[in-house]
Write a protein that holds these residues in place. Sequence first.
Motif, PDB file in Angstrom:
ATOM      1  N   UNK A 139      32.511  21.913  14.283  1.00  0.00           N
ATOM      2  CA  UNK A 139      31.394  21.355  15.048  1.00  0.00           C
ATOM      3  C   UNK A 139      30.753  22.350  16.008  1.00  0.00           C
ATOM      4  N   UNK A 140      31.547  23.261  16.568  1.00  0.00           N
ATOM      5  CA  UNK A 140      31.030  24.131  17.632  1.00  0.00           C
ATOM      6  C   UNK A 140      31.032  25.610  17.277  1.00  0.00           C
ATOM      7  N   UNK A 141      31.428  25.951  16.060  1.00  0.00           N
ATOM      8  CA  UNK A 141      31.360  27.342  15.620  1.00  0.00           C
ATOM      9  C   UNK A 141      31.068  27.349  14.126  1.00  0.00           C
ATOM     10  N   UNK A 142      30.739  28.530  13.581  1.00  0.00           N
ATOM     11  CA  UNK A 142      30.448  28.647  12.160  1.00  0.00           C
ATOM     12  C   UNK A 142      31.512  29.501  11.478  1.00  0.00           C
ATOM     13  N   UNK A 143      31.835  29.163  10.241  1.00  0.00           N
ATOM     14  CA  UNK A 143      32.812  29.919   9.467  1.00  0.00           C
ATOM     15  C   UNK A 143      32.079  30.815   8.469  1.00  0.00           C
ATOM     16  N   UNK A 144      32.592  32.056   8.338  1.00  0.00           N
ATOM     17  CA  UNK A 144      32.033  33.019   7.390  1.00  0.00           C
ATOM     18  C   UNK A 144      33.168  33.575   6.540  1.00  0.00           C
ATOM     19  N   UNK A 145      33.120  33.262   5.238  1.00  0.00           N
ATOM     20  CA  UNK A 145      34.170  33.736   4.342  1.00  0.00           C
ATOM     21  C   UNK A 145      33.956  35.192   3.945  1.00  0.00           C
ATOM     22  N   UNK A 146      35.050  35.904   3.760  1.00  0.00           N
ATOM     23  CA  UNK A 146      34.999  37.295   3.289  1.00  0.00           C
ATOM     24  C   UNK A 146      35.253  37.338   1.783  1.00  0.00           C
ATOM     25  N   UNK A 147      34.590  38.239   1.056  1.00  0.00           N
ATOM     26  CA  UNK A 147      33.504  39.141   1.493  1.00  0.00           C
ATOM     27  C   UNK A 147      32.190  38.365   1.644  1.00  0.00           C
ATOM     28  N   UNK A 148      31.249  38.950   2.348  1.00  0.00           N
ATOM     29  CA  UNK A 148      29.966  38.278   2.586  1.00  0.00           C
ATOM     30  C   UNK A 148      28.851  39.308   2.463  1.00  0.00           C
ATOM     31  N   UNK A 149      27.638  38.788   2.207  1.00  0.00           N
ATOM     32  CA  UNK A 149      26.474  39.664   2.143  1.00  0.00           C
ATOM     33  C   UNK A 149      25.614  39.472   3.380  1.00  0.00           C
TER      34      UNK A 149
END
Length: 221
Positions: free
Chosen positions: A99-109
Amino acid sequence: MASNKILVIDDTTVVRVKVREMLPPGNFEVLEAKDGVEGLNFILQEKLSLIMLDFLLPKMSGWEVFQQVQAHPELRKIPLVIMSGRKEEVTEKITEPFEYFEFLGKPFDQKQLIGAIKLAMAKAKQPRPELVSVGAGVSVKNSTSLNSGVASSTVITPSVATPSIATPSVVTPSVVTPSTGGVSEAEINALNEKIVKMQAEIDGLKKQLTQVVTFIKQKIK
């Protein structure tokens, strides 16, 4: 001087460099930390516009850094992107939806990176339950619990009622007088005479007892 500072906390140099290169040109400065302790020091010392936090870090894990940030009323307002190669490592500690942060999976562009940053900034603006410090811990003021949160319980101490001890009153018998009509004056006088006689007999017994004790003492000598 850059007006905005972005902190990238990751133990892999390639990831830190990759984030720096993918960020669009702008009036900001990129700070790098290679472990959780170094990253937390930056968070406490610098005025940051964005934190990018790897979940698995040496010295202090990303989960521990996250908890420290969430426990501080000002730090928790900073837009946050949590990075990890395995999303389940994050969801084991923090349940979805984030709810209060964003998730970024690796690897990413670059597109995924920019999208995560925009979502993190939008989520950081959402109203959140106010933190209230209790002793050394932190609890949530409202009933809403944080995703990272440890729900605080209110301990109600029952009041102990002290039982009152009743002290029995000593009833003093009243002397019956002739005016009561229950006993005649002649009967009372007879009782008084008996009491006098009993007292005389008691005195006589005491006297005899004293003589006996004296006699025994003389024999012992």
